[in-house]
Write a protein that holds these residues in place. Structure first.
Motif, PDB file in Angstrom:
ATOM      1  N   ARG A 167       0.806  -1.223   0.000  1.00  0.00           N
ATOM      2  CA  ARG A 167       0.000   0.000   0.000  1.00  0.00           C
ATOM      3  C   ARG A 167       0.837   1.270   0.000  1.00  0.00           C
ATOM      4  O   ARG A 167       0.305   2.373   0.018  1.00  0.00           O
ATOM      5  N   GLY A 168       2.152   1.149  -0.027  1.00  0.00           N
ATOM      6  CA  GLY A 168       3.042   2.301   0.111  1.00  0.00           C
ATOM      7  C   GLY A 168       2.846   3.360  -0.950  1.00  0.00           C
ATOM      8  O   GLY A 168       2.698   4.547  -0.634  1.00  0.00           O
ATOM      9  N   LEU A 169       2.830   2.977  -2.205  1.00  0.00           N
ATOM     10  CA  LEU A 169       2.678   3.975  -3.257  1.00  0.00           C
ATOM     11  C   LEU A 169       1.259   4.533  -3.324  1.00  0.00           C
ATOM     12  O   LEU A 169       1.061   5.655  -3.782  1.00  0.00           O
ATOM     13  N   LEU A 170       0.287   3.778  -2.835  1.00  0.00           N
ATOM     14  CA  LEU A 170      -1.066   4.334  -2.724  1.00  0.00           C
ATOM     15  C   LEU A 170      -1.085   5.456  -1.683  1.00  0.00           C
ATOM     16  O   LEU A 170      -1.732   6.486  -1.883  1.00  0.00           O
ATOM     17  N   LEU A 171      -0.332   5.265  -0.588  1.00  0.00           N
ATOM     18  CA  LEU A 171      -0.212   6.326   0.415  1.00  0.00           C
ATOM     19  C   LEU A 171       0.512   7.537  -0.159  1.00  0.00           C
ATOM     20  O   LEU A 171       0.106   8.681   0.060  1.00  0.00           O
ATOM     21  N   VAL A 172       1.597   7.292  -0.876  1.00  0.00           N
ATOM     22  CA  VAL A 172       2.340   8.383  -1.514  1.00  0.00           C
ATOM     23  C   VAL A 172       1.410   9.150  -2.445  1.00  0.00           C
ATOM     24  O   VAL A 172       1.372  10.384  -2.438  1.00  0.00           O
ATOM     25  N   ASN A 173       0.647   8.429  -3.240  1.00  0.00           N
ATOM     26  CA  ASN A 173      -0.283   9.061  -4.178  1.00  0.00           C
ATOM     27  C   ASN A 173      -1.328   9.912  -3.449  1.00  0.00           C
ATOM     28  O   ASN A 173      -1.713  10.975  -3.927  1.00  0.00           O
ATOM     29  N   ALA A 174      -1.769   9.446  -2.290  1.00  0.00           N
ATOM     30  CA  ALA A 174      -2.778  10.183  -1.532  1.00  0.00           C
ATOM     31  C   ALA A 174      -2.210  11.447  -0.885  1.00  0.00           C
ATOM     32  O   ALA A 174      -2.909  12.451  -0.763  1.00  0.00           O
ATOM     33  N   LEU A 175      -0.945  11.418  -0.487  1.00  0.00           N
ATOM     34  CA  LEU A 175      -0.358  12.542   0.240  1.00  0.00           C
ATOM     35  C   LEU A 175       0.357  13.553  -0.655  1.00  0.00           C
ATOM     36  O   LEU A 175       0.474  14.721  -0.296  1.00  0.00           O
ATOM     37  N   ALA A 176       0.835  13.118  -1.805  1.00  0.00           N
ATOM     38  CA  ALA A 176       1.640  13.980  -2.666  1.00  0.00           C
ATOM     39  C   ALA A 176       0.784  14.666  -3.734  1.00  0.00           C
ATOM     40  O   ALA A 176      -0.195  14.104  -4.219  1.00  0.00           O
ATOM     41  N   ALA A 177       1.192  15.878  -4.090  1.00  0.00           N
ATOM     42  CA  ALA A 177       0.545  16.580  -5.205  1.00  0.00           C
ATOM     43  C   ALA A 177       0.921  15.918  -6.522  1.00  0.00           C
ATOM     44  O   ALA A 177       0.145  15.925  -7.476  1.00  0.00           O
ATOM     45  N   ALA A 178       2.117  15.355  -6.571  1.00  0.00           N
ATOM     46  CA  ALA A 178       2.608  14.637  -7.754  1.00  0.00           C
ATOM     47  C   ALA A 178       3.745  13.733  -7.314  1.00  0.00           C
ATOM     48  O   ALA A 178       4.405  14.003  -6.302  1.00  0.00           O
ATOM     49  N   TRP A 179       3.964  12.652  -8.052  1.00  0.00           N
ATOM     50  CA  TRP A 179       5.117  11.795  -7.804  1.00  0.00           C
ATOM     51  C   TRP A 179       5.437  11.061  -9.097  1.00  0.00           C
ATOM     52  O   TRP A 179       4.627  10.990 -10.013  1.00  0.00           O
ATOM     53  N   GLY A 180       6.649  10.541  -9.170  1.00  0.00           N
ATOM     54  CA  GLY A 180       7.044   9.811 -10.356  1.00  0.00           C
ATOM     55  C   GLY A 180       8.414   9.189 -10.188  1.00  0.00           C
ATOM     56  O   GLY A 180       8.994   9.203  -9.102  1.00  0.00           O
ATOM     57  N   VAL A 181       8.913   8.672 -11.284  1.00  0.00           N
ATOM     58  CA  VAL A 181      10.214   7.993 -11.273  1.00  0.00           C
ATOM     59  C   VAL A 181      10.942   8.330 -12.561  1.00  0.00           C
ATOM     60  O   VAL A 181      10.315   8.496 -13.612  1.00  0.00           O
ATOM     61  N   HIS A 182      12.254   8.462 -12.476  1.00  0.00           N
ATOM     62  CA  HIS A 182      13.077   8.650 -13.662  1.00  0.00           C
ATOM     63  C   HIS A 182      14.449   8.043 -13.388  1.00  0.00           C
ATOM     64  O   HIS A 182      14.839   7.865 -12.229  1.00  0.00           O
ATOM     65  N   VAL A 230      15.468   7.421  -9.597  1.00  0.00           N
ATOM     66  CA  VAL A 230      15.040   8.387  -8.598  1.00  0.00           C
ATOM     67  C   VAL A 230      13.520   8.339  -8.550  1.00  0.00           C
ATOM     68  O   VAL A 230      12.861   8.477  -9.573  1.00  0.00           O
ATOM     69  N   VAL A 231      12.989   8.119  -7.363  1.00  0.00           N
ATOM     70  CA  VAL A 231      11.551   8.229  -7.156  1.00  0.00           C
ATOM     71  C   VAL A 231      11.347   9.531  -6.378  1.00  0.00           C
ATOM     72  O   VAL A 231      11.985   9.763  -5.361  1.00  0.00           O
ATOM     73  N   TRP A 232      10.497  10.407  -6.907  1.00  0.00           N
ATOM     74  CA  TRP A 232      10.306  11.729  -6.326  1.00  0.00           C
ATOM     75  C   TRP A 232       8.838  11.937  -5.979  1.00  0.00           C
ATOM     76  O   TRP A 232       7.951  11.287  -6.537  1.00  0.00           O
TER      77      TRP A 232
END
Length: 153
Positions: free
Chosen positions: A121-136, A145-147
């Motif tokens: 569930r970690g990235l679901l939490l990140v998605n809920a708390l962050a305005a944006a996120w991604g990886v490059h 880098v995951v930001w």
């Protein structure tokens, strides 16, 4: 891994317009071994840096949770020896970056965990708390880098 300043360079997130403001801010970087015991240390260092920058408790809590999830994923899925964490803070935003050595076989992506599963569930939490996120990929192509960008208001 590339130097932290190369590996953690900011890129413009798709659809995100605050890049100029973030680029003008100072970046704080720290490195830790890729060990589960270091997740709490990463969170402690982040909270200290955020307190020094005047970030309020609620945002520090959210940022600590996001960093914990990203750091844990880097440990679990990248087979890295060290992880670099970076932070940029402006008056309205903060950006967290976690760089691993990219030895994992998959890219980070949210998934639906079963009711009885203890993880997933970690990235679901990140998605809920962050305005944006991604990886490059890191600048040198070795690692990723995951930001995540969080709003301060």
């Amino acid at each position: 891994m590339a130097s932290s300043h190369d590996a953690l360079g900011l890129e413009r997130p798709a659809g995100f317009t605050a890049q100029r403001q973030l680029s003008a801010s100072r970046m704080d970087v720290f490195h830790l071994p890729a060990l589960g015991a270091c997740v709490a240390e990463a969170r402690r260092r982040l909270r200290t840096l955020l307190a020094e920058r005047g970030v309020d408790d609620d945002v520090r809590d959210d940022a600590g949770l996001v960093l914990s999830e990203l750091f844990t994923n880097a440990i679990r899925y990248s087979d890295s020896e060290r992880i670099a964490c970076a932070l940029r803070v402006t008056s309205s935003l903060l950006r967290l970056e976690v760089a691993d050595e990219g030895r994992g076989l998959t890219q980070p992506q949210p998934r639906e965990a079963g009711v009885d599963e203890e993880s997933g569930r970690g990235l679901l939490l990140v998605n809920a708390l962050a305005a944006a996120w991604g990886v490059h990929p890191c600048a040198d192509g070795r690692g990723r880098v995951v930001w995540a960008v969080l709003r301060r208001d």
